[in-house]
Scaffold this motif. Structure first.
Motif, PDB file in Angstrom:
ATOM      1  N   ASP A  11      30.747 -82.401  12.535  1.00 47.81           N
ATOM      2  CA  ASP A  11      30.508 -83.685  11.890  1.00 47.81           C
ATOM      3  C   ASP A  11      31.210 -84.833  12.599  1.00 47.81           C
ATOM      4  O   ASP A  11      30.874 -85.977  12.426  1.00 47.81           O
ATOM      5  N   HIS A  12      32.225 -84.499  13.378  1.00 43.40           N
ATOM      6  CA  HIS A  12      33.008 -85.546  14.019  1.00 43.40           C
ATOM      7  C   HIS A  12      33.078 -85.313  15.518  1.00 43.40           C
ATOM      8  O   HIS A  12      33.026 -84.186  15.982  1.00 43.40           O
ATOM      9  N   GLU A  13      33.228 -86.401  16.243  1.00 43.59           N
ATOM     10  CA  GLU A  13      33.534 -86.281  17.652  1.00 43.59           C
ATOM     11  C   GLU A  13      34.965 -85.779  17.789  1.00 43.59           C
ATOM     12  O   GLU A  13      35.791 -85.975  16.904  1.00 43.59           O
ATOM     13  N   PRO A  14      35.291 -85.105  18.906  1.00 41.61           N
ATOM     14  CA  PRO A  14      36.678 -84.685  19.106  1.00 41.61           C
ATOM     15  C   PRO A  14      37.613 -85.882  19.017  1.00 41.61           C
ATOM     16  O   PRO A  14      37.297 -86.976  19.478  1.00 41.61           O
ATOM     17  N   ARG A  90      34.243 -96.065  15.917  1.00 42.48           N
ATOM     18  CA  ARG A  90      33.102 -95.162  15.793  1.00 42.48           C
ATOM     19  C   ARG A  90      32.121 -95.646  14.731  1.00 42.48           C
ATOM     20  O   ARG A  90      30.912 -95.410  14.826  1.00 42.48           O
ATOM     21  N   LEU A  91      32.631 -96.328  13.709  1.00 42.91           N
ATOM     22  CA  LEU A  91      31.739 -96.920  12.711  1.00 42.91           C
ATOM     23  C   LEU A  91      30.906 -98.027  13.337  1.00 42.91           C
ATOM     24  O   LEU A  91      29.700 -98.120  13.111  1.00 42.91           O
ATOM     25  N   MET A  92      31.525 -98.857  14.146  1.00 37.08           N
ATOM     26  CA  MET A  92      30.872-100.027  14.729  1.00 37.08           C
ATOM     27  C   MET A  92      30.215 -99.662  16.052  1.00 37.08           C
ATOM     28  O   MET A  92      30.541-100.193  17.118  1.00 37.08           O
ATOM     29  N   MET A 145      35.216 -91.893   6.157  1.00 38.36           N
ATOM     30  CA  MET A 145      35.189 -90.441   6.228  1.00 38.36           C
ATOM     31  C   MET A 145      34.071 -90.031   7.172  1.00 38.36           C
ATOM     32  O   MET A 145      33.476 -90.879   7.832  1.00 38.36           O
ATOM     33  N   GLY A 146      33.752 -88.747   7.232  1.00 36.10           N
ATOM     34  CA  GLY A 146      32.841 -88.211   8.230  1.00 36.10           C
ATOM     35  C   GLY A 146      31.566 -89.002   8.447  1.00 36.10           C
ATOM     36  O   GLY A 146      30.952 -89.476   7.508  1.00 36.10           O
ATOM     37  N   ARG A 147      31.193 -89.141   9.731  1.00 36.08           N
ATOM     38  CA  ARG A 147      29.952 -89.802  10.151  1.00 36.08           C
ATOM     39  C   ARG A 147      29.861 -91.251   9.675  1.00 36.08           C
ATOM     40  O   ARG A 147      28.792 -91.757   9.364  1.00 36.08           O
ATOM     41  N   GLY A 148      30.972 -91.917   9.625  1.00 36.51           N
ATOM     42  CA  GLY A 148      30.964 -93.347   9.357  1.00 36.51           C
ATOM     43  C   GLY A 148      30.670 -93.747   7.938  1.00 36.51           C
ATOM     44  O   GLY A 148      30.336 -94.899   7.681  1.00 36.51           O
ATOM     45  N   ARG A 149      30.798 -92.837   6.982  1.00 39.87           N
ATOM     46  CA  ARG A 149      30.600 -93.219   5.589  1.00 39.87           C
ATOM     47  C   ARG A 149      31.810 -93.995   5.100  1.00 39.87           C
ATOM     48  O   ARG A 149      32.946 -93.640   5.389  1.00 39.87           O
ATOM     49  N   VAL A 150      31.561 -95.045   4.329  1.00 38.71           N
ATOM     50  CA  VAL A 150      32.631 -95.867   3.777  1.00 38.71           C
ATOM     51  C   VAL A 150      32.768 -95.545   2.294  1.00 38.71           C
ATOM     52  O   VAL A 150      31.831 -95.722   1.512  1.00 38.71           O
ATOM     53  N   LEU A 151      33.932 -95.072   1.918  1.00 35.61           N
ATOM     54  CA  LEU A 151      34.167 -94.722   0.521  1.00 35.61           C
ATOM     55  C   LEU A 151      34.266 -95.972  -0.339  1.00 35.61           C
ATOM     56  O   LEU A 151      34.695 -97.031   0.123  1.00 35.61           O
ATOM     57  N   PRO A 152      33.881 -95.869  -1.612  1.00 36.70           N
ATOM     58  CA  PRO A 152      34.055 -96.997  -2.532  1.00 36.70           C
ATOM     59  C   PRO A 152      35.523 -97.385  -2.643  1.00 36.70           C
ATOM     60  O   PRO A 152      36.414 -96.535  -2.537  1.00 36.70           O
ATOM     61  N   LEU A 153      35.762 -98.654  -2.864  1.00 37.28           N
ATOM     62  CA  LEU A 153      37.126 -99.156  -2.922  1.00 37.28           C
ATOM     63  C   LEU A 153      37.950 -98.470  -4.006  1.00 37.28           C
ATOM     64  O   LEU A 153      39.155 -98.240  -3.830  1.00 37.28           O
TER      65      LEU A 153
END
Length: 224
Positions: A11-14, A90-92, A145-153
């Motif tokens: 799910d993540h890059e090294p 990685r998100l951007m 968290m994984g793959r650029g997901r942004v958790l709710p505040l």
């Protein structure tokens, strides 16, 4: 005859494969400090002076993040920028992602410096360092968290980690712990302001870079 099952994809890059822009920002800190040492005033004429900002001299809001007190100070911030800038970079991703990352990083630095000034308007001592910008990256990465997901505040994990970071920041500020030892004034207010900018701004930013925001939890819809 049966086929071997497909190898699952990570799910993540090294972790060591950091985006180039995060590496560049980290490396810029010791490089700029090397140049800073060769300025006639060690660069402190470009530091943040809160009282000067209140008098209308705004330069320090922009330049102070490019200065450091010593090699250890620059090195610690470089490590922080690489560690916490990696998930944010990685998100951007995609076209313009690197430029967006730089704009976000610098905005965190400027706004953290402004936050410090507003809380210390009469301050006459110079303030230097990229810590406010780095804390912006810490704030943003707290919600990633994984793959650029942004958790709710208001996600429990986000609130827990935010409390840990701000508690640690307050303790460091109160005891004066720094790269150069005990008794040195730490701009914990700038750290807190940068963290707040990062943790709030990453919500709307996440919508610009799919896959976007993780499913909402109750009461969090209006707080991105």
């Amino acid at each position: 005859m049966t086929e071997d099952p497909p190898t699952p994809r990570a799910d993540h890059e090294p972790a060591f494969r950091a985006p180039g822009i995060a590496v560049l920002v980290a490396l810029s800190m010791p490089a700029l400090f090397f140049l800073q040492q060769r300025l006639h005033d060690q660069g402190f004429g470009l530091a943040l002076f809160p009282r000067a900002v209140m008098d209308g001299q705004w330069t320090g809001l922009f330049t102070s993040m490019f200065l450091h007190a010593d090699w250890t100070h620059a090195g610690m911030n470089a490590v922080g920028a690489l560690a916490f800038g990696t998930p944010v970079a990685r998100l951007m991703r995609g076209a313009g992602g690197a430029a967006f990352f730089l704009a976000f990083y610098m905005a965190c630095g400027v706004l953290s410096a402004l936050g410090y000034v507003l809380l210390n308007p009469a301050g006459a001592d110079p303030v230097v360092g990229a810590s406010g910008a780095v804390f912006g990256l810490i704030g943003a990465s707290t919600r990633l968290m994984g793959r650029g997901r942004v958790l709710p505040l208001l996600d429990r994990r986000v609130l827990s980690m935010a409390a840990v970071w701000m508690g640690l920041n307050l303790v460091i500020g109160l005891i004066g712990l720094s790269a150069v030892g005990l008794g040195t004034r730490i701009a914990w207010e700038a750290h807190a302001a940068g963290f707040l900018v990062g943790i709030l701004a990453v919500g709307p930013i996440g919508r610009l870079f799919p896959p976007g925001i993780a499913p909402q939890s109750r009461l969090s819809d209006s707080l991105h």
